[in-house]
Design an enzyme around this catalytic site. Structure first.
Site, PDB file in Angstrom:
ATOM      1  CB  SER A 184      29.935  30.690  41.601  1.00  0.00           C
ATOM      2  OG  SER A 184      29.938  31.323  40.341  1.00  0.00           O
ATOM      3  CG  HIS A 211      34.383  29.323  38.981  1.00  0.00           C
ATOM      4  ND1 HIS A 211      34.016  30.043  37.881  1.00  0.00           N
ATOM      5  CD2 HIS A 211      33.283  29.337  39.807  1.00  0.00           C
ATOM      6  CE1 HIS A 211      32.766  30.479  38.021  1.00  0.00           C
ATOM      7  NE2 HIS A 211      32.302  30.068  39.187  1.00  0.00           N
ATOM      8  CG  HIS A 215      34.575  30.281  29.193  1.00  0.00           C
ATOM      9  ND1 HIS A 215      33.306  29.786  29.022  1.00  0.00           N
ATOM     10  CD2 HIS A 215      34.528  31.055  30.302  1.00  0.00           C
ATOM     11  CE1 HIS A 215      32.536  30.256  29.988  1.00  0.00           C
ATOM     12  NE2 HIS A 215      33.244  31.023  30.778  1.00  0.00           N
TER      13      HIS A 215
END
Ligand SMILES: CC(C)(COP(=O)(O)OP(=O)(O)OC[C@H]1O[C@@H](n2cnc3c(N)ncnc32)[C@H](O)[C@@H]1OP(=O)(O)O)[C@@H](O)C(=O)NCCC(=O)NCCS
Length: 443
Positions: free
Chosen positions: A240, A270, A317
């Site tokens: 983003s 995400h 992650h």
């Protein structure tokens, strides 16, 4: 008393010579190398973005302007009677790197209140969309529909100088950010509450008014403040943030850029992972059919997901290599406010079991939970049970970080982004040259 805009200008003027010197005198200094694995593997670990807003250490987690999450919460002025700071104070802090005073914060609160009204056409457009449209699509479309408000475009067409680009970007960013809680609440009430809208309360702050327009009583205002701050920024490379930066680098205004970034946030790898976490938990409970959850059946369900070729949402992650401090901040909130909630207990049980399962599975580089593993539980507890809305909350928070970054990108005159691509054949040639060089080295 200096306003936010004056303080920001002083910071920009102080910072510009540093960037100019680096570009003029040290442009050829290497800060990394790129491997074939990185070129094919999502540019993981390639150092090619610059931001001073936040930094993500793989083991420590995020620091906003040099402060950890607990330090940030402790430093900023708080809403009277609340445990969490004003989002407006955090906006000042991210933009300038300085902690605002109470009085400075209240000036920003007033400024946001004066910019909060959402144009009527946004509601008209949202109502024209199919009611089963995903709330993230509605959120992105609402942001894009307001592009006609962009001051940047007007000033650009008037011939604004490059070193002024930050100024209408700051104005557009503030105008847009101030409206986002109301836009989000409008989407929520339109989709799930028969379009029974609650008008904004002109006296309330960013988080307080969001809770009010959503229709949730205290302490949801504090939940909102905590949530927006925690989700604001995670340095520049995540989808983003990077998308917003990339689109804005073409000098597209922040309405275009943020709408694009929100589209990236809507992906299940995400931001959408937070709705996926709740969906996973609900499916698991449904399967149990009223039986108590145990470490054994949680473990089995995790393996079932992995064996079906799916990811465990909320775990893993791209950068972090330990439990996300944003997860911990929310866990501590739960320990204080909802210690006996069954869903929280289940999430804790997953936390106990999942890292072991993922380690044994052997694929992910990070078996620990990220921010999304914990956030839905809090929303669920306070009555926000429509989990496909959760990523919109993330989006309101993420806007704070990416709009700060865009304002600074413009202040420092960052170039249009345009990395170079290569062909597969070129990679194959480089690879075979490397093998030959290795063979020669072995002789
Ligand atoms: C966040 C995420 C996209 C990072 O991706 P990444 O940087 O490629 O992660 P890794 O390098 O550890 O991935 C290596 C492998 O482990 C797998 N993996 C990573 N996290 C996993 C998880 N939670 N469950 C199962 N497998 C996982 C990857 O899919 C990849 O498999 P592949 O080699 O078959 O493609 C990934 O961990 C993920 O999909 N997590 C679940 C979704 C999520 O919670 N997203 C929110 C992030 S804030």
């Amino acid at each position: 008393m200096a306003t936010l805009k004056e303080t920001l200008l002083a910071k920009i003027q102080e910072h510009r010579p540093r960037t100019q010197k680096l570009v003029k005198e040290h442009a050829n200094v290497k800060i990394g190398e790129v491997t074939i694995g990185q070129a094919i593997g999502g540019a993981r670990g390639v150092r090619m973005l610059v931001t001073d807003i936040s930094y993500l250490d793989p083991f420590e987690g995020i620091r906003f302007r040099g402060k950890t999450i607990p330090e940030t919460f402790a430093a900023l002025p708080k809403v009277p009677g609340s445990d969490y700071p004003y989002v407006e104070a955090f906006w000042w802090f991210l933009l300038t790197g300085e902690v605002p005073t109470e009085q400075q914060t209240l000036e920003v609160v007033k400024d946001f209140q004066s910019r909060r009204a959402v144009p009527a056409y946004v509601g008209d457009m949202l109502r024209a969309m199919a009611r089963d449209t995903h709330p993230m699509t509605m959120f992105s479309a609402a942001i894009l529909s307001m592009q006609r408000e962009a001051l940047f475009v007007k000033r650009y067409n008037e011939g604004m100088k490059k070193d002024e680009h930050w100024e209408p970007t700051y104005e557009d960013s503030t105008n847009l950010l101030a409206k986002l809680p109301s836009v989000a609440a409008m989407i929520y009430r339109l989709k799930y509450k028969d379009d029974k809208q609650i008008p904004a309360d002109p006296k309330l702050d960013f988080g307080g008014n969001f809770a009010h327009q959503m229709g949730f009583p205290k302490p949801y205002d504090d939940v909102a403040r905590m949530y927006f701050i925690l989700h604001s920024d995670h340095e520049s490379g995540n989808v983003s943030a990077h998308t917003t930066h990339l689109v804005a680098s073409a000098l597209s205004d922040v309405y275009y850029a943020l709408s694009a970034g929100i589209n990236g946030l809507a992906g299940p790898l995400h931001g959408l992972a937070n709705q996926e976490v709740l969906r996973w938990i609900m499916k698991f409970q449904e399967k149990l059919g009223g039986k108590e959850s145990t470490e054994e059946n949680v473990k089995q369900a995790l393996w079932d997901t992995l064996k079906a070729g799916q990811v465990i949402p909320g775990y893993g992650h791209a950068v972090l290599r330990k439990t996300d401090p944003r997860y911990i901040a929310q866990m501590e909130f739960c320990q204080k406010n909802l210690p006996n909630d069954p869903l929280f207990k289940l999430v804790n049980m997953i936390y106990k079991v999942a890292p072991g399962v993922l380690t044994e599975h052997g694929k992910t580089k990070n078996p620990w939970p990220n921010v999304d593993a914990q956030s839905g539980v809090i929303q669920w507890y306070y009555g926000l049970k429509e989990w496909d809305f959760y990523t919109v909350l993330f989006g309101v928070g993420r806007a704070i970080g990416v709009l700060t970054n865009t304002t600074w990108d413009r202040a420092l005159g960052y170039a249009i982004e345009r990395p170079k691509s290569v062909t597969t054949k070129m990679l194959e040639d480089v690879a075979s040259q490397a093998i030959k060089a290795d063979d020669l080295g072995a002789d």
